[in-house]
Enzyme design. Structure first.
Site, mmCIF file in Angstrom:
data_model
loop_
_atom_site.group_PDB
_atom_site.id
_atom_site.type_symbol
_atom_site.label_atom_id
_atom_site.label_comp_id
_atom_site.label_asym_id
_atom_site.label_seq_id
_atom_site.Cartn_x
_atom_site.Cartn_y
_atom_site.Cartn_z
ATOM 1 N N CYS A 107 0.826 -1.215 0.000
ATOM 2 C CA CYS A 107 0.000 0.000 0.000
ATOM 3 C C CYS A 107 0.859 1.263 0.000
ATOM 4 O O CYS A 107 1.674 1.490 0.901
ATOM 5 C CB CYS A 107 -0.918 -0.022 1.225
ATOM 6 S SG CYS A 107 -1.649 1.573 1.651
ATOM 7 N N GLY A 108 0.678 2.099 -1.010
ATOM 8 C CA GLY A 108 1.452 3.331 -1.128
ATOM 9 C C GLY A 108 1.227 4.288 0.029
ATOM 10 O O GLY A 108 2.156 4.931 0.517
ATOM 11 N N HIS A 109 -0.016 4.389 0.495
ATOM 12 C CA HIS A 109 -0.326 5.281 1.611
ATOM 13 C C HIS A 109 0.337 4.794 2.898
ATOM 14 O O HIS A 109 0.778 5.603 3.711
ATOM 15 C CB HIS A 109 -1.841 5.370 1.797
ATOM 16 C CG HIS A 109 -2.551 5.901 0.601
ATOM 17 N ND1 HIS A 109 -2.346 7.169 0.118
ATOM 18 C CD2 HIS A 109 -3.453 5.336 -0.244
ATOM 19 C CE1 HIS A 109 -3.093 7.366 -0.952
ATOM 20 N NE2 HIS A 109 -3.760 6.261 -1.190
ATOM 21 N N CYS A 110 0.387 3.479 3.067
ATOM 22 C CA CYS A 110 1.043 2.908 4.250
ATOM 23 C C CYS A 110 2.545 3.200 4.226
ATOM 24 O O CYS A 110 3.145 3.525 5.247
ATOM 25 C CB CYS A 110 0.805 1.393 4.314
ATOM 26 S SG CYS A 110 -0.946 0.928 4.337
#
Length: 510
Positions: A51-54
């Protein structure tokens, strides 16, 4: 005695199982209960490794964990790989990444959703507010200096009488804001240090003016407005970390400057933008977007812009409907931006609606291609029933739907009164339909009434056929009754879902 030694040995073994990475506890189903017992106040991030946001959150999350640990706080941060610990993720209703929940007092049953920003200071402030008093007491100058030094923004109430009406209003305002620390003092030395001569409220910040003093009738509502108007910089850069503050704030009118940081005149244009911002504090949020950053390309696309067209200015309102505005002039000067914003606040601007040119072969294939310039002519043709898919080229759900939609077009290609069509809503906008998620399916039945019916049924050829044959009754609902509309913050593209599968009626975010 032997039983006691065995118990101690087991306890040590259990605690030893909870590994740490950069001061963040690594939690699993096997050690989750033990972690809650050992650390009653714990913030837990459910994440996915891809996950990019993570990934963007990780350094700030670790920094927050380190800050709390260094202070000797009993609050800890933990993380759960939800792709591995699926049972735990399911237990806590994890549907997207990252999902962050706060377990207070060892309560496993009803954790609180984390609701502040994604920077270390935001995380720490939110947690302290949740576990301690809403307003800290400052007894020494060093206490006040530390509070200001340790936080991007901090508010101090100077009250000689802690029981006064003003102090009570201040307390209520502090309880309503999670991501900024509030403190109070009656100490003469603190008054003197910060050159405060009478009871007042001062917001200290590490940007722009450095401090703002509240002026007005001291009520909870007035204080909240004061804090929200001054807690962000005059110009704030859009990033993964600042997005929650931008979209979650009270100011719903945003002006955006798209400009590459590498531009030779970057600072000059930023100075002009900031100068204009001074006159609209609390009314319009001024946002800078680096047009060279890959993660920002979705936003450029949303405004119909390409990198080579930047620098550019756009304005958007994030009320019930997202409405965009474009200045007549491409000049980026304080004067031109001020005039543009003035016209907006006076209600004298017309919305800017994007449209591609009408393709020469728009009606050659079974599924007709609509753009802003031909939409009304086709969709509101009184002799035609028109079924339209509003899609985005990057939308995974739209790609899944594409072959079914083509079959539907093929089925009705020879119909005298039914048209199956599609429109790229990232490049075309119309006044009659506001698209908040992808795909959005709407039916425009024949007649002079210009009716619009949302399709809420199964996304199958059979479901679509029944819908059309019933005149929009089976699987339909009057426009506006769809519960799947998404919020403005979805511009951030927070579309990392729990798994790779797609439910029949899921939407990709705008």
């Amino acid at each position: 005695m032997l039983k006691f030694l065995i118990f101690c040995t087991l306890a040590v073994a259990i605690n030893a199982e909870i590994a740490e990475e950069e001061d963040v506890l690594v939690l699993k189903k096997s050690n989750f209960d033990e972690a809650l017992q050992a650390h009653p106040n714990i913030l837990v991030e459910f994440y996915a490794p891809w996950c990019g946001h993570c990934k963007a959150l990780a350094p700030e999350y670790a920094k927050a964990a380190g800050m709390l640990k260094a202070e000797g706080s009993d609050i800890r941060l933990g993380k759960v790989d939800a792709t591995e610990e699926t049972e735990l993720a399911q237990e806590y209703g994890v549907r997207g990444y990252p999902t962050i929940k706060f377990f207070k007092g060892g309560d496993k049953e009803s954790p609180k959703e984390y609701s502040a920003g994604r920077q270390a200071d935001d995380i720490v402030s939110w947690l302290k507010k949740r576990t301690g008093p809403a307003v800290a007491t400052l007894n020494e100058v060093t206490d006040a200096e530390s509070l200001i030094a340790d936080n991007e923004v901090a508010v101090i109430g100077f009250f000689k009488d802690a029981e006064s009406a003003g102090a009570q209003a201040y307390e209520k305002a502090a309880q309503a804001i999670d991501d900024i620390p509030f403190a109070k003092t009656s100490n003469d030395a603190v008054y003197s240090k910060f050159e405060v001569s009478k009871d007042s409220i001062v917001l200290f910040k590490k940007f722009d003016e450095g401090r703002n003093t509240f002026d007005g009738e001291l009520t909870k509502e007035a204080l909240l407005s004061f804090v929200k108007a001054n807690q962000l910089p005059l110009v704030i850069e859009f990033t993964e970390q600042t997005a929650p503050k931008i979209f979650g704030g009270e100011i719903k009118s945003h002006i955006l400057m798209f400009l590459p940081k590498a531009a030779s005149d970057f600072q000059d244009k930023m100075d002009q933008f900031k100068k204009a911002a001074e006159g609209f504090k609390g009314q319009i949020l001024f946002i800078f977007i680096d047009s060279d950053v890959d993660d920002n390309q979705r936003i450029l696309e949303f405004f119909g812009l390409k990198k080579e067209e930047c620098p550019a200015i756009r304005l958007i309102t994030l009320e019930d409907e997202m409405t965009k505005y474009k200045p007549e002039s491409d000049a980026i000067t304080a004067e031109s931006i001020t005039e543009f914003c003035k016209l907006f606040t006076e209600g004298k601007l017309k919305p800017h609606l994007m449209s591609q040119d009408i393709p020469k072969d728009w009606d050659k294939n079974p599924v007709k291609v609509l753009v802003g310039k031909n939409f009304e002519e086709v969709a509101f043709n009184p002799s035609k029933n028109v079924f339209v898919e509003f899609y985005a080229p990057w939308c995974g759900h739209c790609k899944q739907l594409a072959p079914i939609w083509e079959k539907l077009g093929e089925k009705y290609k020879d119909s005298a009164d039914t048209i199956v069509a599609k429109m790229d809503s990232t490049a075309n906008e119309i006044e009659a339909v506001k698209v908040h998620s992808f795909p959005t399916l709407k039916f425009f039945p024949a007649g002079e009434e210009h009716k619009v019916i949302d399709y809420n049924g199964e996304r199958t050829l059979e479901g679509f056929t029944k819908f059309l044959e019933s005149g929009g009754k089976e699987g339909g609902a009057p426009a506006g009754d769809d519960d799947d509309d998404l919020e403005p913050e979805d511009l951030e593209d927070d579309s990392d879902s729990e798994d790779g599968t797609d439910d029949d009626n899921e939407h990709d975010e705008l």
